[in-house]
Enzyme design. Structure first.
Site, mmCIF file in Angstrom:
data_model
loop_
_atom_site.group_PDB
_atom_site.id
_atom_site.type_symbol
_atom_site.label_atom_id
_atom_site.label_comp_id
_atom_site.label_asym_id
_atom_site.label_seq_id
_atom_site.Cartn_x
_atom_site.Cartn_y
_atom_site.Cartn_z
ATOM 1 C CG ASP A 1 -1.873 -1.182 1.183
ATOM 2 O OD1 ASP A 1 -2.642 -1.282 0.225
ATOM 3 O OD2 ASP A 1 -1.834 -2.017 2.119
ATOM 4 C CE LYS B 1 -5.443 11.909 0.826
ATOM 5 N NZ LYS B 1 -6.748 11.571 1.378
HETATM 6 C C1 LIG Z 1 -1.866 -2.896 -2.512
HETATM 7 S S1 LIG Z 1 -2.132 -4.543 -2.034
HETATM 8 C C2 LIG Z 1 -1.078 -5.464 -3.164
HETATM 9 C C3 LIG Z 1 -1.505 -6.894 -3.290
HETATM 10 C C4 LIG Z 1 -0.694 -7.734 -4.292
HETATM 11 N N1 LIG Z 1 0.689 -7.868 -3.853
HETATM 12 C C5 LIG Z 1 -0.752 -7.157 -5.676
HETATM 13 O O1 LIG Z 1 0.296 -6.706 -6.182
HETATM 14 O O2 LIG Z 1 -1.829 -7.179 -6.276
HETATM 15 C C6 LIG Z 1 -1.220 -4.636 -0.511
HETATM 16 C C7 LIG Z 1 -1.455 -5.903 0.266
HETATM 17 O O3 LIG Z 1 -0.667 -5.858 1.447
HETATM 18 C C8 LIG Z 1 -1.470 -6.254 2.562
HETATM 19 N N2 LIG Z 1 -0.908 -5.594 3.741
HETATM 20 C C9 LIG Z 1 -0.921 -4.281 4.016
HETATM 21 N N3 LIG Z 1 -0.253 -4.029 5.148
HETATM 22 C C10 LIG Z 1 0.180 -5.228 5.604
HETATM 23 C C11 LIG Z 1 0.924 -5.616 6.736
HETATM 24 N N4 LIG Z 1 1.389 -4.721 7.605
HETATM 25 N N5 LIG Z 1 1.188 -6.926 6.894
HETATM 26 C C12 LIG Z 1 0.749 -7.837 6.007
HETATM 27 N N6 LIG Z 1 0.052 -7.525 4.903
HETATM 28 C C13 LIG Z 1 -0.225 -6.232 4.707
HETATM 29 C C14 LIG Z 1 -2.861 -5.809 2.202
HETATM 30 O O4 LIG Z 1 -3.863 -6.511 2.922
HETATM 31 C C15 LIG Z 1 -2.899 -6.102 0.710
HETATM 32 O O5 LIG Z 1 -3.273 -7.439 0.446
#
Ligand SMILES: C[S@@+](CC[C@H](N)C(=O)[O-])C[C@H]1O[C@@H](n2cnc3c(N)ncnc32)[C@H](O)[C@@H]1O
Length: 229
Positions: free
Chosen positions: A139, A143
């Site tokens: 993610d 911002k």
């Molecule tokens: C923007 S999505 C990208 C998903 C995938 N890698 C893609 O490229 O389509 C980010 C993923 O990271 C997970 N995520 C975010 N923060 C996390 C954390 N601290 N620990 C584990 N997973 C996390 C979210 O739930 C989400 O599935």
């Protein structure tokens, strides 16, 4: 995206409560119930002696994909590396269903899922336990006031290097140029890591977030690091 609970101690440490984003399809709901015991490793087993071999029933090189989303890259990697043990760590449960269904459909037996905050998970592993960590499109939190929520920070980097074996690799991709620059700055400042911008691995399928970025005309930055010493 995630919330820390009261047990959290310090930035990015602590289990996170899962927040359901969107509805589960009926297939994902069935997967969560029926396939859960086969693929999802409970936290007590993660922190018990013998993990990850206990979860896979064997030893093998360990790959970890952090934030696997729907798991398409993890399934592709696991299929291409049948002798590796592959762990996906995420906090997004609908994605667990998609990944479990894909593993079942494609007869992939070397994938396990851990529902945990990624840095906490990496901290829980034995030093040198991991050969590869993949982080695809974390993610971006573009911002300024949200940037402290980003996954790839100094604490993540030191947890990653501690659990990588010498020569082990950390691969990252992002479509947020400012996050890519921040990752490079953080990882360059991390002891025992060497690397920087890299070519896209041709074996990685296009992930859902990568597809969105490409459709929107955003360039993707790829970074690759190796633990030295
Ligand atoms: C923007 S999505 C990208 C998903 C995938 N890698 C893609 O490229 O389509 C980010 C993923 O990271 C997970 N995520 C975010 N923060 C996390 C954390 N601290 N620990 C584990 N997973 C996390 C979210 O739930 C989400 O599935």
């Amino acid at each position: 995206m995630t919330e820390r609970d009261e047990t959290g101690a310090g930035a990015n440490i602590g289990r996170v409560r899962v927040r359901h984003r969107g509805r589960l399809t009926s297939g994902q709901a069935r997967a969560l119930t029926e396939l859960h015991p086969r693929y999802v490793v409970e936290w007590a087993a993660v922190v018990a002696a013998g993990f990850p071999a206990t979860a896979f029933g064997r030893d093998g090189p360990l790959a970890v994909e952090v934030g696997f989303g729907n798991g398409n890259a993890l399934v592709a990697f696991a299929k291409a590396h049948p002798n590796w043990n592959c762990v996906g760590v995420d906090v997004y449960q609908p994605g667990f269903g998609a990944l479990m269904l894909a593993c079942e459909r494609e007869e992939v037996a070397n994938v396990r899922i851990v529902n945990a905050e990624a840095t906490t998970f990496l901290h829980s592993l034995a030093p040198g336990a991991v050969r590869l960590i993949n982080v695809f499109f974390p993610d971006p939190w573009p911002k300024k006031r949200h940037r402290k929520r980003r996954l790839v920070n100094a604490e993540f980097a030191s947890a990653a290097v501690a659990c990588l074996q010498p020569g082990g690799r950390l691969a990252l991709a992002t479509d947020c140029p400012e996050y890519a620059a921040s990752m490079q700055e953080t990882l360059a400042a991390t002891a025992r890591l060497s690397g920087g911008p890299a070519l896209r691995s041709e074996s990685r399928p296009v992930t859902p977030f990568e597809a969105k970025a490409t459709a929107a005309g955003r360039a993707v930055a790829e970074l690759a690091y190796r633990r030295v010493g």
